[in-house]
Design an enzyme around this catalytic site. Structure first.
Site, short mmCIF file in Angstrom:
data_model
loop_
_atom_site.label_atom_id
_atom_site.label_comp_id
_atom_site.label_asym_id
_atom_site.label_seq_id
_atom_site.Cartn_x
_atom_site.Cartn_y
_atom_site.Cartn_z
CE LYS A 54 -5.45 -0.59 3.87
NZ LYS A 54 -5.63 0.76 4.45
CD GLN A 98 -11.30 -3.27 0.24
OE1 GLN A 98 -10.16 -2.93 0.49
NE2 GLN A 98 -11.64 -4.52 -0.01
CG ASP A 121 -6.03 -3.58 -6.12
OD1 ASP A 121 -5.37 -4.38 -5.42
OD2 ASP A 121 -7.15 -3.16 -5.77
#
Length: 297
Positions: A54, A98, A121
């Site tokens: 990422k 995360q 997300d």
């Protein structure tokens, strides 16, 4: 028949070039770069791999990116405080927690605490609801990447039967929702299977598009696939392999060698879905930054 191997990295590169151009325009217009903050508890090796990927994508497209590492034993209230601080920071456009989170943390409670505008997300219940009713704000990155890949390989979902194996909030459920929307880009018939589905092979053999996201190594064998189907393998599983330096190798949820003899197109593991997930995170971060700019104008 031997399947065309879908190059997720090549597709991600195409998308990335467009995002880089759009980020540059955003920076010129607002004199600030889109900003993403990832909050991670501990340094799980799988998580670290994703964070590194990422970070590289964000750097290439011009997105400001940083990761806040907290100790694995961080109390839930302290994690909530960190999330609230990012919500209130106007220089931060996107927030990602995360996963996996340790067992003492209630994942849903944390996800609900994220500002829905910054929830890149797409897991906040508000964003889930908007997607279900066909008015998406941020859609989960992996399903979004799969959806884009299907179009780019000439396998648009409209009129096709898609079978998804796996019912997670991360992939299975949002993937089904995206496929069944009444739009020109979607409009598929979708079947969602899972670990409790009797005679799984009966369902998978009917799929024009088969998406394997069950987290079971090589669950889908070639004889479970309809000849000519497009097969998307979301699984990343480590299996013992004494011949490897690491002592293991990565395999998907699909048995690659038998599947490639039946399918028309197939994603490899690694190099298939993973790169698409990362580039879609960048896309969602840019979208969040644009929403923030609109709210200020």
């Amino acid at each position: 028949m031997s399947a065309v191997i879908i190059d997720g990295r090549a597709i991600a590169d195409e998308i990335e070039r467009a995002i880089r151009h759009d980020v540059s325009n955003y920076c010129s217009l607002y004199n600030i770069a889109p900003s993403l903050v990832v909050i991670a508890l501990g340094k799980d090796p799988r998580s670290m791999s994703y964070i590194r990927q990422k970070t590289r994508v964000c750097a290439r497209v011009g997105i400001r990116d940083r990761t806040i590492f907290l100790p694995l034993e961080t109390p839930e209230e302290d994690l909530l405080d960190a999330v609230c601080a990012m919500n209130e920071d106007s220089s931060v456009h996107a927030v990602l927690i995360q996963e996996p989170l340790p067992k003492h943390i209630a994942s849903l409670k944390i996800l609900q605490a994220i500002d829905p505008i910054k929830d890149v997300d797409g897991f906040h219940p508000e964003n889930v609801g908007l997607s279900v009713v066909g008015a998406p704000r941020h859609e989960p990155c992996t399903p979004k990447g799969i959806f884009e890949a299907l179009h780019r390989i000439g396998c648009a979902p409209a009129g096709r039967h898609a079978v998804i194996v796996g019912r997670s909030n991360l992939v299975g459920k949002p993937m089904m929702n995206m496929l069944i929307q009444k739009t020109e880009r979607a409009n598929a018939t979708a079947t969602l299977c899972h670990t409790g589905t009797p005679d799984l092979a009966f369902h998978t053999r009917q799929a024009d598009i088969l998406i394997a996201a069950a987290g079971r190594p090589e669950l889908i064998k070639g004889d479970m696939i309809k000849p000519g189907a497009a097969v998307i393998d979301v699984g990343i599983n480590a299996v013992d392999d004494p011949s490897s330096k690491k002592g293991y190798r990565l395999v998907g949820d699909v048995h690659f060698e038998s599947a490639r003899e039946v399918a028309s197109a197939l994603t490899p593991v690694p190099g298939g879905v993973g790169p698409l997930t990362c580039v879609m995170l960048a896309s969602n971060t840019l979208a969040a930054a644009r929403l923030a700019a609109e709210s200020r104008s």
